[in-house]
Design an enzyme around this catalytic site. Structure first.
Site, mmCIF file in Angstrom:
data_model
loop_
_atom_site.group_PDB
_atom_site.id
_atom_site.type_symbol
_atom_site.label_atom_id
_atom_site.label_comp_id
_atom_site.label_asym_id
_atom_site.label_seq_id
_atom_site.Cartn_x
_atom_site.Cartn_y
_atom_site.Cartn_z
ATOM 1 N N TYR A 177 0.854 -1.197 0.000
ATOM 2 C CA TYR A 177 0.000 0.000 0.000
ATOM 3 C C TYR A 177 0.893 1.252 0.000
ATOM 4 C CZ TYR A 177 -3.554 -3.332 1.724
ATOM 5 O OH TYR A 177 -4.405 -4.402 1.886
ATOM 6 N N GLN A 194 -14.303 6.480 2.410
ATOM 7 C CA GLN A 194 -14.019 5.362 3.303
ATOM 8 C C GLN A 194 -14.610 5.708 4.666
ATOM 9 O OE1 GLN A 194 -9.818 4.284 3.467
ATOM 10 N NE2 GLN A 194 -10.270 2.165 2.994
ATOM 11 N N ASP A 247 -13.308 -4.957 2.241
ATOM 12 C CA ASP A 247 -13.440 -5.172 0.809
ATOM 13 C C ASP A 247 -14.208 -6.424 0.400
ATOM 14 O OD1 ASP A 247 -11.643 -3.126 1.226
ATOM 15 O OD2 ASP A 247 -10.149 -3.863 -0.182
ATOM 16 N N GLU A 258 -1.049 -6.880 9.353
ATOM 17 C CA GLU A 258 -2.257 -6.194 8.901
ATOM 18 C C GLU A 258 -3.495 -6.789 9.573
ATOM 19 O OE1 GLU A 258 -4.468 -5.046 4.637
ATOM 20 O OE2 GLU A 258 -2.738 -6.413 4.670
#
Length: 428
Positions: free
Chosen positions: A29, A102, A163, A393
């Site tokens: 990212y 977001q 997602d 993550e």
């Protein structure tokens, strides 16, 4: 060990700092992500409040004229990420960016920053960012609650921040992917494909993106015609919490003109959330605004109602019962999806893994309503995961294995701001 992890977390934030804005992790990212930055600012604020403010200020530099704050700011064109700025086609904005938003965590972070430091400098910074936050919230309450029902919709799974949640499978299955064409993903160059969304998901993601680009991200066109348009308890609850925090900031600044509008948003949401209540399941779930069908599973966002200030017994009692059932099925909580559901996958992104940021928000809400034992279980599980597998993550709720990207900014941030035993020892 706690002190060592504190230092590692600080080192990660500083290493991922590219000069006023922070990337989630190197490689996977390479840009500035919206809600990542909001959580990162909370982590910075534990040792550098000024840097926390700066993270929010750089995020808001990408705000569109209509108030929307995009989910990605492309501050450079990095070929290691797909889809990049050329695919989104929004270069005529303040900064090249994605075309949707977001979860709006920023106002909650700004309240945290302001309450930590109420100096004259912080008051002035708050005065600058307040109208930008107000405009962003207004955009959400119009563009994504177009008919004023009190629930926030997402036009793309990426807008939810979660997602490949199983609840998107049904609504996304109707998306026509025949015009997507060939493309090369970059994410699976950095992370095992078994930990990422499938190609079928990506085909749908790109088809929805193409729709948004073709209509120039027009909010009314999206609300009426987008192939994917789903009310999301995650964004709805985060927005409600952020509205309450924005209201507190308006009072702090004596921004009396803004109070009625924000109060109306809160009242509308408090009524509207019943649309997200699935009576057959006894839980808050997604609501497909095209078909009228509720999501059929309990996700971690189902437990964000207390974080949003929702404490009605009708909702709270079955929500806590689901929480206890789900936590009994895993070694580490809170899984992003119900382990009893056939779509659960313990290592595939948002289809099962534990995410530290959701743990932080769920535990915060539980603690605020007096559910301290449940809140502490979540915090201790988060500590155990990070001690076992580092600042990943996300994490497998069964084995505790870290997954996705490594040296992750928001995992480091919630460690510093919430999970670290050192922080709790200081508070005691």
């Amino acid at each position: 060990m706690s002190a060592d992890l504190d230092k590692i977390a600080i080192d990660i934030l500083q290493a991922n700092d590219l000069g006023g804005y922070t990337i989630p992790t190197k490689g996977l990212y390479p840009y500035q992500w919206n809600w990542d930055s909001a959580f990162v600012a909370q982590g910075f604020a534990t040792f550098d409040v000024n840097r926390g403010w700066q993270e929010i200020e750089t995020l808001l530099q990408g705000q569109w004229d209509d108030g929307m704050v995009p989910h990605i700011l492309f501050r450079k064109d990095d070929p290691t990420y797909f889809p990049g700025p050329s695919v989104w086609g929004t270069q005529n904005r303040a900064l090249p960016s994605s075309g949707h938003s977001q979860p709006p965590v920023a106002a909650s972070t700004v309240r945290l920053l302001f309450e930590k430091d109420q100096s004259a400098t912080s008051v002035e910074r708050l005065r600058v960012v307040f109208p930008k936050l107000l405009a962003w919230h207004r955009w959400y309450h119009t563009a994504r609650d177009f008919d004023g029902r009190g629930v926030i919709a997402v036009m793309h799974p990426w807008e939810s921040g979660r997602d490949n949640l199983p609840d998107w499978d049904g609504p996304a299955a109707r998306v026509d992917t025949s015009g997507v064409g060939d493309y090369v993903r970059k994410d699976t160059s950095f992370v095992n494909a078994d930990m990422r969304p499938r190609k079928t998901d990506y085909d749908r993601y790109l088809a929805i993106l193409q729709f948004g680009r073709e209509c120039n991200w027009d909010a009314e066109k999206i609300a009426r015609d987008a192939p994917f348009y789903v009310a999301d308890p995650g964004v709805t609850f985060i927005q409600l919490r952020a509205d309450r925090d924005l209201l507190a900031l308006a009072h702090a600044l004596a921004e009396t003109a803004a109070l009625p509008e924000i109060e109306e948003w809160i009242a509308r949401a408090e009524q509207g959330i019943d649309l997200l209540w699935n009576p057959d399941l006894g839980a808050f779930t997604t609501l497909d605004l095209r078909s009228g069908a509720h999501g059929e599973g309990v996700s971690s966002a189902s437990f964000l109602a207390p974080y949003a200030g929702i404490t009605t017994a009708k909702y709270l009692e079955p929500t806590l019962a689901h929480f206890d059932r789900i936590m009994s099925k895993v070694t580490y909580g809170v899984p992003s999806y119900d382990p009893d559901h056939p779509a659960f996958e313990s290592m595939r992104y948002w289809r099962g893994p534990v995410w530290g940021i959701l743990n932080y928000m769920i535990a915060t809400g539980f603690a605020e309503i007096g559910e301290t034992e449940r809140a502490e279980r979540i915090r201790k599980d988060t500590v155990a995961l990070i001690e076992k597998s580092g600042f990943a993550e996300y994490f497998d709720p069964i084995s505790g294995q870290g997954a996705g990207g490594n040296s992750f900014s928001w995992t480091s941030a919630i460690w510093l701001n919430w999970a670290s035993p050192s922080r709790h020892q200081q508070a005691a």
